[in-house]
Scaffold this active site. Structure first.
Site, PDB file in Angstrom:
ATOM      1  N   HIS A 187      -0.694  11.037  -2.752  1.00 42.06           N
ATOM      2  CA  HIS A 187      -1.984  10.697  -2.150  1.00 42.06           C
ATOM      3  C   HIS A 187      -2.870  11.923  -1.950  1.00 42.06           C
ATOM      4  O   HIS A 187      -4.019  11.965  -2.392  1.00 42.06           O
ATOM      5  CB  HIS A 187      -1.764   9.983  -0.809  1.00 42.06           C
ATOM      6  CG  HIS A 187      -3.042   9.546  -0.166  1.00 42.06           C
ATOM      7  ND1 HIS A 187      -3.816  10.389   0.613  1.00 42.06           N
ATOM      8  CD2 HIS A 187      -3.702   8.364  -0.203  1.00 42.06           C
ATOM      9  CE1 HIS A 187      -4.884   9.735   1.028  1.00 42.06           C
ATOM     10  NE2 HIS A 187      -4.848   8.508   0.552  1.00 42.06           N
ATOM     11  N   HIS A 234       0.829  -1.206   0.000  1.00 36.88           N
ATOM     12  CA  HIS A 234       0.000   0.000   0.000  1.00 36.88           C
ATOM     13  C   HIS A 234       0.868   1.262   0.000  1.00 36.88           C
ATOM     14  O   HIS A 234       1.582   1.516   0.954  1.00 36.88           O
ATOM     15  CB  HIS A 234      -0.885  -0.042   1.257  1.00 36.88           C
ATOM     16  CG  HIS A 234      -1.844   1.077   1.383  1.00 36.88           C
ATOM     17  ND1 HIS A 234      -1.807   1.975   2.421  1.00 36.88           N
ATOM     18  CD2 HIS A 234      -2.885   1.458   0.594  1.00 36.88           C
ATOM     19  CE1 HIS A 234      -2.785   2.846   2.285  1.00 36.88           C
ATOM     20  NE2 HIS A 234      -3.455   2.569   1.195  1.00 36.88           N
TER      21      HIS A 234
END
Ligand code: G3P
Ligand code: MG
Length: 263
Positions: free
Chosen positions: A62, A19
């Site tokens: 992100h 991740h």
């Protein structure tokens, strides 16, 4: 690496998905975190988040803003790649990563060079909607240019982007990410059906047995995020999901697949 298949072979352990790279041990979404994932035997896939720069290049980041993970400030979308490269994207994590920069998707795909599958998660800026089709097209272009189409999964919380992607490309693998506030009560097959997605992604506390059964019945793979403790991994393994996203994918590999020799 073989072409990507949404589900592991019958009887095989779930896919282990890094991740944002190995983001527990290196700054998320940087080449350092991604290299660690490439160098760790047994990791199947690397998840990363993408958005657009000022000149509409696909960058790996992100947040919509720069301040949490870089020395920059404000919205990433207002900077060119050249300007973004001036910011340090690693020191916030540890000073030894001060040479890390925000990578472009193209750079990352070149570094990984098909040694791992890539899960490209398309982010959206809720205060600045991209024109319809723009980021979808840009992502597809990078994937094509780097000859990565048989090694990617494209996912998003924004299912309308996935619908557009599916109109642009009839076969690229897509993953719908569940948003409990918006999607509560909807089964994976319903959400995936809008864009013919082959993967359903949700957070560990969101998954129910009926969702899992529905996904299985419709041959949709189920991936769960973000499992960072051995206890959580074991619980999810018992449910027989198809993919596990973790910030410490290197540790999860040991737990899920046992000791592996380097290949
Ligand atoms: O793709 C699953 C997961 O990455 C979604 O949440 O915020 O970590 O991108 P986030
Ligand atoms: Mg993500």
């Amino acid at each position: 690496m073989q072409p990507y298949q949404p589900k592991p072979a019958a009887g095989s352990p779930p896919y282990v998905i890094a991740h944002r790279g190995i983001s527990g041990k290196a700054p998320e979404n940087t080449v350092a975190a991604i290299r660690l994932a490439v160098e760790t035997p047994g990791i199947d896939m690397i998840e990363l988040d993408v958005r657009l720069s000022k000149e509409e290049e696909v960058i790996v980041l992100h947040d919509r803003t720069l301040q949490r993970t870089t020395t920059g400030n404000g919205r990433a979308r207002t900077y060119t790649v050249e300007e973004l490269k001036r910011f340090d994207a690693g020191s916030w994590f540890h000073p030894k990563f001060n040479a890390e920069r925000i990578p472009t998707l193209l750079e990352v795909l070149q570094v990984v060079n098909k040694r791992r599958w890539i899960n490209i998660e398309i982010k959206s800026d809720m205060f600045f909607r991209e024109p319809r089709g723009l980021i979808e097209r840009k992502v597809l272009d990078v994937v094509e240019r780097s000859e990565y189409r048989s090694h990617v999964l494209i996912s998003s919380f924004h299912h309308e982007l996935l619908v557009t992607l599916r109109q642009m490309d009839t076969s690229i693998p897509l993953g719908v990410i569940y948003n409990i506030y918006r999607d509560f009560g909807k089964m994976p097959s319903k959400l995936a059906g809008q864009c013919n997605a082959s993967v359903f992604v949700c957070a560990k506390h969101e998954l129910t047995r009926s969702m899992l059964a529905d996904a299985r019945r419709h041959n949709i793979a189920s991936y769960v995020y973000t499992l960072n403790s051995p206890k959580d991994v074991q619980k999810i393994m018992n449910l027989e999901v198809d993919g596990i996203l973790s910030d410490n994918a290197d540790d999860v590999v040991r737990q899920v697949k046992g000791p592996l020799v380097a290949f």
